[in-house]
Design a protein around this motif. Structure first.
Motif, PDB file in Angstrom:
ATOM      1  N   SER A 190      92.704 -14.222  13.071  1.00  0.00           N
ATOM      2  CA  SER A 190      92.365 -12.948  13.702  1.00  0.00           C
ATOM      3  C   SER A 190      90.952 -13.001  14.253  1.00  0.00           C
ATOM      4  O   SER A 190      90.060 -13.616  13.668  1.00  0.00           O
ATOM      5  CB  SER A 190      92.520 -11.786  12.712  1.00  0.00           C
ATOM      6  OG  SER A 190      91.616 -11.940  11.644  1.00  0.00           O
ATOM      7  N   VAL A 191      90.802 -12.391  15.405  1.00  0.00           N
ATOM      8  CA  VAL A 191      89.510 -12.319  16.087  1.00  0.00           C
ATOM      9  C   VAL A 191      89.316 -10.856  16.448  1.00  0.00           C
ATOM     10  O   VAL A 191      90.038 -10.327  17.288  1.00  0.00           O
ATOM     11  CB  VAL A 191      89.513 -13.181  17.369  1.00  0.00           C
ATOM     12  CG1 VAL A 191      88.137 -13.163  18.021  1.00  0.00           C
ATOM     13  CG2 VAL A 191      89.947 -14.607  17.053  1.00  0.00           C
ATOM     14  N   SER A 192      88.370 -10.195  15.786  1.00  0.00           N
ATOM     15  CA  SER A 192      88.236  -8.749  15.960  1.00  0.00           C
ATOM     16  C   SER A 192      86.842  -8.396  16.435  1.00  0.00           C
ATOM     17  O   SER A 192      85.859  -8.760  15.794  1.00  0.00           O
ATOM     18  CB  SER A 192      88.486  -8.031  14.637  1.00  0.00           C
ATOM     19  OG  SER A 192      89.713  -8.455  14.072  1.00  0.00           O
ATOM     20  N   ILE A 193      86.780  -7.680  17.545  1.00  0.00           N
ATOM     21  CA  ILE A 193      85.495  -7.139  17.997  1.00  0.00           C
ATOM     22  C   ILE A 193      85.287  -5.855  17.203  1.00  0.00           C
ATOM     23  O   ILE A 193      86.103  -4.941  17.271  1.00  0.00           O
ATOM     24  CB  ILE A 193      85.509  -6.873  19.506  1.00  0.00           C
ATOM     25  CG1 ILE A 193      85.741  -8.201  20.241  1.00  0.00           C
ATOM     26  CG2 ILE A 193      84.203  -6.209  19.952  1.00  0.00           C
ATOM     27  CD1 ILE A 193      85.887  -8.075  21.733  1.00  0.00           C
ATOM     28  N   THR A 194      84.228  -5.829  16.405  1.00  0.00           N
ATOM     29  CA  THR A 194      84.110  -4.746  15.425  1.00  0.00           C
ATOM     30  C   THR A 194      83.016  -3.732  15.734  1.00  0.00           C
ATOM     31  O   THR A 194      83.079  -2.594  15.278  1.00  0.00           O
ATOM     32  CB  THR A 194      83.834  -5.336  14.032  1.00  0.00           C
ATOM     33  OG1 THR A 194      82.747  -6.263  14.158  1.00  0.00           O
ATOM     34  CG2 THR A 194      85.048  -6.078  13.492  1.00  0.00           C
ATOM     35  N   VAL A 195      81.999  -4.148  16.475  1.00  0.00           N
ATOM     36  CA  VAL A 195      80.907  -3.226  16.809  1.00  0.00           C
ATOM     37  C   VAL A 195      80.501  -3.515  18.243  1.00  0.00           C
ATOM     38  O   VAL A 195      80.418  -4.682  18.629  1.00  0.00           O
ATOM     39  CB  VAL A 195      79.667  -3.464  15.899  1.00  0.00           C
ATOM     40  CG1 VAL A 195      78.527  -2.527  16.290  1.00  0.00           C
ATOM     41  CG2 VAL A 195      80.017  -3.288  14.438  1.00  0.00           C
TER      42      VAL A 195
END
Ligand SMILES: [Zn+2]
Length: 379
Positions: free
Chosen positions: A233-238
């Protein structure tokens, strides 16, 4: 019931007392002064366990670490215990989630993750010292205070101590059902920085390079790196960007969280994120890794051996894995046999209902003591 299990059951009360004393000393990673109060307490406890040495390793930004050693001059490859006494719960959490015992469960901030695990190791070692049954090899216990923030200060030391070890034992929590962790995802944090060019949004929009529009295009490309079926998983979080309502934004910045099951996936992702190319003429894109933990890949035979030892002492264990990392990731990635999730059973780590199943304290102490007694040499 096995003799060991019976003995640890008779010690359940003492184990609970120690757990309570630890939970009462709140210890969120970033509050050095508070954590050091718990370190003082643990240092005094360790000093009662007939170690060859209990060394306090002063830290500037986080609580001090403690390193205890038994049988330091014994032959044989060492065992290394990794425990952390920091938590994610802000100071004052005891008022919103007070310590209580209900239905055989002990509730309190940091109880499961992993103050109970620390209690379990100390009790297992105490018992074997008293019975003069410690295995004839060096035994190290490293107690750190920065695990919940990714172990930036202890990582090097953990790796240094793990070199040449026969086995690393990590007392992170097991699940409610008592599943120890034979694999953990690896993870990393990246910072994506986009530079464009500022200009007046009314007078000269054509002269600007809009960093947010560049970011939007990069975000879609980064999102395509997800491969959930294979555990990636690759999540852009901020995200943040822009400076004023009438200015073409010159900068955008984002945080990216990655999780992977294998070293190979980690390398591939790192390669992709390190080579992002700007989509808009004149824009600059950089994506820098800030820290990472490699995955703990399943090592055949380890769980089976631990399970057989447990079984001989009346303790049945199951295996499983998790997306969350631990310090075990570092040592497993070095190729050192690592058993993780040897701590208490329970639920709600990092949450308001965090609790320990009290029964599991003597049970897990039995498992650890039995492993120390019977692990022997390399498989
Ligand atoms: Zn933990």
């Amino acid at each position: 019931m096995s003799e060991l299990l019976q003995m640890f059951r008779s010690r359940q009360h003492e184990m609970l007392d120690l757990l309570r004393a630890m939970v009462e000393r709140e210890s969120i990673s970033r509050d050095k002064a508070k954590v050091d109060v718990l370190v003082d307490f643990m240092e005094a406890r360790l000093n009662k366990l007939s170690a060859d040495a209990v060394v306090r390793l002063p830290q500037d930004e986080v609580g001090d670490f403690l390193h205890a050693t038994w049988n330091s001059s014994a032959p044989g490859k060492p065992y290394l215990f990794l425990a952390h006494i920091d938590t994610v719960h802000p100071v004052g959490s005891l008022t919103t989630m007070p310590i209580k015992i209900e239905d055989g469960r002990f509730f309190g901030p940091g109880s499961l993750d992993m103050k109970a695990g620390t209690v379990i190791v100390l009790e297992a070692i105490r018992a074997l010292v008293e019975r003069k049954q410690l295995p004839n090899r060096p035994i190290h216990l490293l107690m750190t205070t920065d695990e919940e923030i990714g172990s930036p200060h202890s990582e090097a030391l953990i790796k240094e101590l793990a070199v040449g070890c026969e086995l690393v034992l990590v007392t992170e929590p097991a699940t409610q059902e008592g599943t120890i962790k034979t694999w953990r995802k690896g993870g990393g944090k990246y910072e994506l920085l986009i530079e464009g060019r500022a200009s007046h949004a009314g007078i000269a929009p054509h002269e600007g390079i809009n960093a947010i529009i560049e970011f939007a295009q990069q975000a879609l490309e980064i999102n395509r790196l997800n491969d959930l079926k294979y555990g990636t998983s690759v999540s852009i979080t901020v995200v943040e960007g822009g400076s004023a309502g009438n200015v073409i934004p010159a900068q955008a910045r984002a945080h990216i969280d990655i999780r992977v099951l294998t070293m190979e996936a980690m390398r591939n992702l790192h390669e992709a994120l390190s080579n992002l190319h700007p989509k808009m003429p004149g824009a600059k894109v950089s994506c820098i890794r800030q820290h990472h933990r490699p995955p703990m890949e399943r090592r055949p035979g380890l769980f089976e051996k631990a399970a057989a030892i447990g079984e001989r002492h009346g303790v049945t264990i199951y295996e499983g894995g998790t997306g969350g990392g631990s310090d075990g990731n570092f040592t497993a990635a070095m190729g050192i046999p690592t058993l993780d999730g040897l701590g208490a059973h329970g639920d709600g780590a990092h949450a308001l209902h965090e609790h320990v199943i009290i029964d599991s304290l003597p049970r897990q102490a039995t498992l650890i003591a039995a492993i120390l007694l019977e692990w022997g040499d390399s498989m």
